[in-house]
Design an enzyme around this catalytic site. Structure first.
Site, PDB file in Angstrom:
ATOM      1  N   ASN A  45     -15.654 -27.340  47.886  1.00  0.00           N
ATOM      2  CA  ASN A  45     -16.472 -27.100  46.748  1.00  0.00           C
ATOM      3  C   ASN A  45     -17.239 -28.516  46.719  1.00  0.00           C
ATOM      4  O   ASN A  45     -18.516 -28.834  46.708  1.00  0.00           O
ATOM      5  CB  ASN A  45     -16.094 -27.166  45.608  1.00  0.00           C
ATOM      6  CG  ASN A  45     -14.407 -28.112  44.537  1.00  0.00           C
ATOM      7  OD1 ASN A  45     -13.849 -28.340  45.889  1.00  0.00           O
ATOM      8  ND2 ASN A  45     -14.766 -28.148  43.556  1.00  0.00           N
ATOM      9  N   ARG A  46     -16.115 -30.030  47.554  1.00  0.00           N
ATOM     10  CA  ARG A  46     -16.628 -30.989  47.014  1.00  0.00           C
ATOM     11  C   ARG A  46     -16.684 -32.029  48.864  1.00  0.00           C
ATOM     12  O   ARG A  46     -15.795 -31.712  49.109  1.00  0.00           O
ATOM     13  CB  ARG A  46     -16.692 -31.574  45.592  1.00  0.00           C
ATOM     14  CG  ARG A  46     -14.586 -31.727  45.540  1.00  0.00           C
ATOM     15  CD  ARG A  46     -14.953 -32.451  44.491  1.00  0.00           C
ATOM     16  NE  ARG A  46     -12.935 -32.713  44.307  1.00  0.00           N
ATOM     17  CZ  ARG A  46     -12.260 -33.615  45.382  1.00  0.00           C
ATOM     18  NH1 ARG A  46     -13.195 -34.864  45.273  1.00  0.00           N
ATOM     19  NH2 ARG A  46     -11.251 -33.463  44.784  1.00  0.00           N
ATOM     20  N   GLY A  47     -17.345 -32.853  48.226  1.00  0.00           N
ATOM     21  CA  GLY A  47     -16.523 -34.229  49.391  1.00  0.00           C
ATOM     22  C   GLY A  47     -16.749 -33.282  51.144  1.00  0.00           C
ATOM     23  O   GLY A  47     -17.959 -33.019  51.500  1.00  0.00           O
TER      24      GLY A  47
ATOM     25  N   TYR B 124       0.567 -40.097  48.503  1.00  0.00           N
ATOM     26  CA  TYR B 124      -0.801 -39.927  49.434  1.00  0.00           C
ATOM     27  C   TYR B 124      -0.223 -39.821  50.847  1.00  0.00           C
ATOM     28  O   TYR B 124      -0.528 -39.006  51.758  1.00  0.00           O
ATOM     29  CB  TYR B 124      -2.312 -40.546  49.427  1.00  0.00           C
ATOM     30  CG  TYR B 124      -3.487 -40.303  49.472  1.00  0.00           C
ATOM     31  CD1 TYR B 124      -3.923 -38.762  49.008  1.00  0.00           C
ATOM     32  CD2 TYR B 124      -4.142 -40.850  50.348  1.00  0.00           C
ATOM     33  CE1 TYR B 124      -4.897 -38.692  49.884  1.00  0.00           C
ATOM     34  CE2 TYR B 124      -5.000 -40.020  50.705  1.00  0.00           C
ATOM     35  CZ  TYR B 124      -5.707 -39.149  51.058  1.00  0.00           C
ATOM     36  OH  TYR B 124      -6.619 -38.714  51.555  1.00  0.00           O
TER      37      TYR B 124
ATOM     38  N   LYS C 179       0.215 -37.160  53.758  1.00  0.00           N
ATOM     39  CA  LYS C 179      -1.215 -37.545  55.226  1.00  0.00           C
ATOM     40  C   LYS C 179      -0.497 -37.383  56.286  1.00  0.00           C
ATOM     41  O   LYS C 179      -0.804 -36.864  57.496  1.00  0.00           O
ATOM     42  CB  LYS C 179      -2.063 -38.440  54.320  1.00  0.00           C
ATOM     43  CG  LYS C 179      -3.278 -37.976  53.773  1.00  0.00           C
ATOM     44  CD  LYS C 179      -3.733 -36.548  53.783  1.00  0.00           C
ATOM     45  CE  LYS C 179      -5.005 -36.375  53.403  1.00  0.00           C
ATOM     46  NZ  LYS C 179      -5.381 -35.084  53.351  1.00  0.00           N
TER      47      LYS C 179
END
Length: 247
Positions: free
Chosen positions: A24-26, A153, A157
């Site tokens: 939905n974004r980015g 984060y 990742k």
């Protein structure tokens, strides 16, 4: 000249079904748009907002296995089994280690790592039956370099690399590839909020001397999802202007 197998060469012609989480974004939104432009039939998950026109939107929190099952069922009913999975959905809760709460850690790990596991597991069984599948996990250069204030984060990742390589070994015999795309410093709404001094500092560390674009990441994903990526699996593909080279 080596010929691409018929099943691969016709992947786009057949309009293979692709699901992008966090579309939905980015970067996720651009990936969904790019794949649709390449001829894939694209669905995207979202929690808030909307998805691009022409994309099938399915509301889903990937930390919830029931919602994941429902989202896949909706895509299968409307478009067919998911043949290309792009696991992009992720969150950040940046703070220094000594200030990082259990909630800060859990929220990031639960979405970025465990949530990715949920969608990969749900996608795998139909792919195994079909003896075809493309799994692309969206990591980050931070997963290789590390970053102060992003212990949660970076850990999430980095974990995606081990996940993809294990999937590559486990599922490769069934015609399923699993790869990681690791974006670097990319122009998004999030980076647009940074001050000029911070941006200049990042650019100084990037050999190409500039920020990337979401389209750069989307093109890498499309390559891995399409005929050109048929013999690529277990790979970490950096899209970072050289920032993380050697890692």
């Amino acid at each position: 000249m080596t010929e691409v197998p018929t099943s691969e060469a016709s992947a786009v012609d057949q309009g293979r079904v692709a699901l992008v989480t966090g579309g939905n974004r980015g970067i996720g939104r651009v990936i969904a748009q790019h794949l649709a432009a390449e001829g894939f039939r694209v669905a995207a998950t979202y929690r808030t907002g909307d998805v691009p026109p022409g994309i099938l939107g399915v509301r889903c929190d990937i930390t919830d296995t029931e919602q994941v099952d429902a989202a896949f069922a909706a895509v299968e009913a409307e478009l067919g089994p998911v043949e290309v999975l792009v696991a992009n959905a992720g969150v950040t809760r940046d703070t220094l280690l000594m200030r990082m709460s259990e909630d800060d850690w859990d929220a990031v790990i639960d979405t970025n790592l465990t949530g990715t596991f949920h969608v990969v597991r749900r996608a795998a069984r139909p792919m195994v039956r079909a003896r075809f599948g493309r799994i692309v996990l969206i990591s980050s250069v931070v997963g290789q370099l590390g970053s102060a204030g992003q212990v949660n984060y970076a850990t999430s990742k980095a974990g995606l690399v081990g996940m993809a390589r294990s999937l590559a070994r486990e599922l490769g015999g069934r015609g399923i590839t699993a790869n990681v795309v690791a974006p670097g410093f990319v122009e998004t709404d999030m980076t647009a909020a940074l001050d000029e001094k911070t941006v200049a500092g990042y650019k100084a560390q990037i050999p190409l001397g500039r920020m990337g674009a979401s389209e750069d990441v989307a093109a890498a994903v499309a390559f891995l999802a399409g005929p050109g990526g048929a013999y690529v699996t277990g790979a970490l593909l950096p899209v970072d202007g050289g920032l993380g080279m050697g890692h």
